[in-house]
Design a protein around this motif. Structure first.
Motif, PDB file in Angstrom:
ATOM      1  N   UNK A 163       0.852  -1.186   0.000  1.00 57.19           N
ATOM      2  CA  UNK A 163       0.000   0.000   0.000  1.00 57.19           C
ATOM      3  C   UNK A 163       0.885   1.232   0.000  1.00 57.19           C
ATOM      4  N   UNK A 164       0.629   2.158  -0.916  1.00 59.08           N
ATOM      5  CA  UNK A 164       1.422   3.381  -1.029  1.00 59.08           C
ATOM      6  C   UNK A 164       0.540   4.596  -0.825  1.00 59.08           C
ATOM      7  N   UNK A 165       1.024   5.528  -0.022  1.00 60.32           N
ATOM      8  CA  UNK A 165       0.309   6.782   0.195  1.00 60.32           C
ATOM      9  C   UNK A 165       1.072   7.956  -0.394  1.00 60.32           C
ATOM     10  N   UNK A 166       0.353   9.013  -0.745  1.00 59.07           N
ATOM     11  CA  UNK A 166       0.963  10.228  -1.290  1.00 59.07           C
ATOM     12  C   UNK A 166       0.405  11.439  -0.567  1.00 59.07           C
ATOM     13  N   UNK A 167       1.202  12.492  -0.530  1.00 61.42           N
ATOM     14  CA  UNK A 167       0.706  13.802  -0.081  1.00 61.42           C
ATOM     15  C   UNK A 167       0.372  14.583  -1.342  1.00 61.42           C
ATOM     16  N   UNK A 168      -0.868  15.076  -1.427  1.00 64.06           N
ATOM     17  CA  UNK A 168      -1.344  15.666  -2.680  1.00 64.06           C
ATOM     18  C   UNK A 168      -2.061  16.993  -2.431  1.00 64.06           C
ATOM     19  N   UNK A 169      -2.120  17.784  -3.480  1.00 65.95           N
ATOM     20  CA  UNK A 169      -2.863  19.045  -3.449  1.00 65.95           C
ATOM     21  C   UNK A 169      -3.262  19.402  -4.870  1.00 65.95           C
ATOM     22  N   UNK A 177      -1.294  29.188  -2.462  1.00 70.26           N
ATOM     23  CA  UNK A 177      -0.664  29.116  -1.137  1.00 70.26           C
ATOM     24  C   UNK A 177       0.797  28.721  -1.168  1.00 70.26           C
ATOM     25  N   UNK A 178       1.297  28.332  -2.343  1.00 70.58           N
ATOM     26  CA  UNK A 178       2.679  27.888  -2.423  1.00 70.58           C
ATOM     27  C   UNK A 178       2.803  26.407  -2.097  1.00 70.58           C
ATOM     28  N   UNK A 179       3.904  25.823  -2.551  1.00 69.75           N
ATOM     29  CA  UNK A 179       4.121  24.395  -2.329  1.00 69.75           C
ATOM     30  C   UNK A 179       5.098  24.170  -1.185  1.00 69.75           C
ATOM     31  N   UNK A 180       4.705  23.415  -0.165  1.00 70.37           N
ATOM     32  CA  UNK A 180       5.641  23.110   0.931  1.00 70.37           C
ATOM     33  C   UNK A 180       6.774  22.230   0.424  1.00 70.37           C
ATOM     34  N   UNK A 181       7.982  22.535   0.868  1.00 67.76           N
ATOM     35  CA  UNK A 181       9.156  21.776   0.442  1.00 67.76           C
ATOM     36  C   UNK A 181       9.603  20.765   1.482  1.00 67.76           C
ATOM     37  N   UNK A 182       9.175  20.954   2.718  1.00 69.39           N
ATOM     38  CA  UNK A 182       9.501  20.021   3.801  1.00 69.39           C
ATOM     39  C   UNK A 182       8.225  19.728   4.588  1.00 69.39           C
ATOM     40  N   UNK A 183       8.160  18.596   5.270  1.00 67.35           N
ATOM     41  CA  UNK A 183       6.969  18.294   6.069  1.00 67.35           C
ATOM     42  C   UNK A 183       6.680  19.339   7.144  1.00 67.35           C
ATOM     43  N   UNK A 184       7.725  19.943   7.697  1.00 68.83           N
ATOM     44  CA  UNK A 184       7.509  20.936   8.750  1.00 68.83           C
ATOM     45  C   UNK A 184       6.656  22.101   8.270  1.00 68.83           C
ATOM     46  N   UNK A 185       6.730  22.422   6.982  1.00 68.25           N
ATOM     47  CA  UNK A 185       5.961  23.546   6.444  1.00 68.25           C
ATOM     48  C   UNK A 185       4.465  23.257   6.388  1.00 68.25           C
ATOM     49  N   UNK A 186       4.070  21.978   6.540  1.00 67.73           N
ATOM     50  CA  UNK A 186       2.640  21.632   6.523  1.00 67.73           C
ATOM     51  C   UNK A 186       1.891  22.279   7.684  1.00 67.73           C
ATOM     52  N   UNK A 187       2.602  22.570   8.754  1.00 67.60           N
ATOM     53  CA  UNK A 187       1.955  23.194   9.913  1.00 67.60           C
ATOM     54  C   UNK A 187       1.372  24.556   9.561  1.00 67.60           C
ATOM     55  N   UNK A 188       1.885  25.192   8.507  1.00 66.88           N
ATOM     56  CA  UNK A 188       1.401  26.512   8.094  1.00 66.88           C
ATOM     57  C   UNK A 188       0.436  26.437   6.916  1.00 66.88           C
ATOM     58  N   UNK A 262       9.921  12.691   0.625  1.00 70.24           N
ATOM     59  CA  UNK A 262       9.535  12.218   1.959  1.00 70.24           C
ATOM     60  C   UNK A 262       8.455  11.149   1.825  1.00 70.24           C
ATOM     61  N   UNK A 263       8.773   9.997   2.369  1.00 65.72           N
ATOM     62  CA  UNK A 263       7.827   8.890   2.310  1.00 65.72           C
ATOM     63  C   UNK A 263       6.810   9.046   3.441  1.00 65.72           C
ATOM     64  N   UNK A 264       5.530   9.274   3.120  1.00 65.64           N
ATOM     65  CA  UNK A 264       4.523   9.407   4.185  1.00 65.64           C
ATOM     66  C   UNK A 264       4.271   8.046   4.823  1.00 65.64           C
ATOM     67  N   UNK A 265       4.464   7.953   6.120  1.00 66.78           N
ATOM     68  CA  UNK A 265       4.391   6.662   6.783  1.00 66.78           C
ATOM     69  C   UNK A 265       2.959   6.234   7.076  1.00 66.78           C
ATOM     70  N   UNK A 266       2.072   6.561   6.141  1.00 67.17           N
ATOM     71  CA  UNK A 266       0.781   5.874   6.160  1.00 67.17           C
ATOM     72  C   UNK A 266       0.839   4.702   5.193  1.00 67.17           C
ATOM     73  N   UNK A 267       2.069   4.433   4.668  1.00 57.69           N
ATOM     74  CA  UNK A 267       2.252   3.270   3.823  1.00 57.69           C
ATOM     75  C   UNK A 267       2.114   2.005   4.654  1.00 57.69           C
ATOM     76  N   UNK A 268       1.887   0.915   4.008  1.00 55.78           N
ATOM     77  CA  UNK A 268       1.761  -0.352   4.710  1.00 55.78           C
ATOM     78  C   UNK A 268       1.392  -1.439   3.725  1.00 55.78           C
ATOM     79  N   UNK A 269       0.400  -2.219   4.090  1.00 59.53           N
ATOM     80  CA  UNK A 269      -0.008  -3.307   3.220  1.00 59.53           C
ATOM     81  C   UNK A 269      -1.506  -3.435   3.158  1.00 59.53           C
ATOM     82  N   UNK A 270      -1.972  -4.169   2.155  1.00 61.62           N
ATOM     83  CA  UNK A 270      -3.374  -4.562   2.053  1.00 61.62           C
ATOM     84  C   UNK A 270      -3.417  -6.019   2.491  1.00 61.62           C
ATOM     85  N   UNK A 271      -4.170  -6.288   3.551  1.00 60.48           N
ATOM     86  CA  UNK A 271      -4.149  -7.601   4.177  1.00 60.48           C
ATOM     87  C   UNK A 271      -5.537  -8.236   4.171  1.00 60.48           C
ATOM     88  N   UNK A 272      -5.541  -9.550   4.051  1.00 58.98           N
ATOM     89  CA  UNK A 272      -6.722 -10.342   4.382  1.00 58.98           C
ATOM     90  C   UNK A 272      -6.529 -10.817   5.821  1.00 58.98           C
TER      91      UNK A 272
END
Length: 321
Positions: A163-169, A177-188, A262-272
């Motif tokens: 399972x792969x996740x992305x940060x999108x806009x 609003x401009x594009x954040x270049x680091x995760x820390x900028x998401x706070x703004x 930056x790999x968003x750590x909502x990645x994982x797997x699809x499980x039965x």
């Protein structure tokens, strides 16, 4: 007393049908002495002689004749039950209750279940779509499909795909609003939170310099990933989304992937996932095997056709009067 005598009743019935201890022993795969001991023990427990034994032949006593009629019915019922269970193990029947995430289920399960049920027409499938994790045992589900980093050790799981996740806009949001270049900028920035996770406001990443954790301030929260993706497409804010939800919007340019380093750590797997059981019902086993085969090589191999069918189905719903 009767439960303890079931073996003896089975042996006694076979002795009567074969008219000898040796014939019964061959049929049952036992020694002649073991057959004799079973019958003797049965007679002792009942306190009555069932067979007259001579060197040349066996014959039923009156009590034995009456008792045999009941034994024969009991043995027949036991054999019928064993055949039924064997059939159930070999050919899935009954109802298969499945829990799955809402959007994933809408996109993929119609095609999968239709094909699966054509293979097993004697099976009824009951599907529950919800983005929260159900209690499989308490709510009577046979299995669930979960998209997660699996931690629940009380369940048995088989990984079907990564399972792969992305940060999108949306391009319009980034233009304004401009594009954040680091995760820390998401706070703004304005963010959109998916709430069916432990900490919706905490976004974790793995970056070039190691792990990064950011606390975001969502302008909107929702328990459905498709809803947050639509809000992102409309320019409301930045979202973390599963690839299977936003793949089409990304390919068409309605969404843009950001923070690619930056790999968003909502990645994982699809499980039965299914409850721990000594004997897995065949209906569960064959469906999990079916899913594993369909997703072999990755979710993308199955994605295009399923998404097309899902999109066409949604279009027909909108056109319906």
């Amino acid at each position: 007393m009767l439960i303890g005598n079931l073996d003896g009743m089975t042996v006694f019935a076979r002795v009567v049908e074969e008219a000898s201890f040796s014939g019964a022993a061959r049929k049952l795969g036992m020694s002649k002495s073991a057959v004799s001991k079973h019958v003797t023990k049965l007679e002792d427990s009942l306190g009555i002689r069932l067979l007259n034994r001579t060197t040349r032949r066996l014959s039923l006593t009156d009590a034995g004749s009456t008792f045999y009629q009941h034994c024969a019915r009991v043995v027949e019922e036991i054999e019928t039950a064993e055949h039924a269970l064997t059939d159930l193990r070999g050919t899935p029947r009954g109802t298969l209750r499945i829990s799955a995430p809402l959007t994933f289920g809408q996109m993929y399960l119609p095609q999968l279940v239709t094909e699966f049920m054509a293979m097993y027409p004697g099976l009824h499938v009951d599907i529950h779509l919800a983005d929260h994790m159900v209690d499989l045992v308490a709510e009577g589900f046979d299995m669930a499909i979960r998209i997660t980093r699996l931690k629940d050790s009380s369940m048995i799981a088989r990984k079907l795909a990564d399972f792969t996740g992305h940060v999108v806009a949306a391009p319009a949001y980034l233009e304004q609003h401009g594009e954040p270049k680091t995760p820390q900028e998401l706070a703004d920035h304005k963010t959109l939170a998916y709430t069916n996770v432990a900490s919706p406001n905490i976004w974790d990443f793995e970056g070039p310099d190691g792990p990064v954790t950011v606390r975001v301030n969502p302008v909107m929260s929702c328990n459905n990933g498709e809803f947050t993706s639509i809000a992102a497409i409309r320019g409301l804010g930045i979202a973390r989304e599963p690839e299977f939800i936003v793949a089409e919007a990304l390919s068409e340019g309605r969404l843009v992937r950001i923070l690619k380093d930056y790999d968003p750590l909502n990645n994982g797997g699809i499980y039965a996932v299914y409850p721990e059981r000594r004997h897995l019902p065949s209906k569960v086993r064959v469906f999990i095997d079916f899913l594993a085969e369909k997703f072999r090589g990755g979710l993308c191999n199955f994605h295009e056709a399923a998404c097309k069918e899902y999109k066409e189905g949604r279009g027909r719903q909108r056109l319906a009067p």
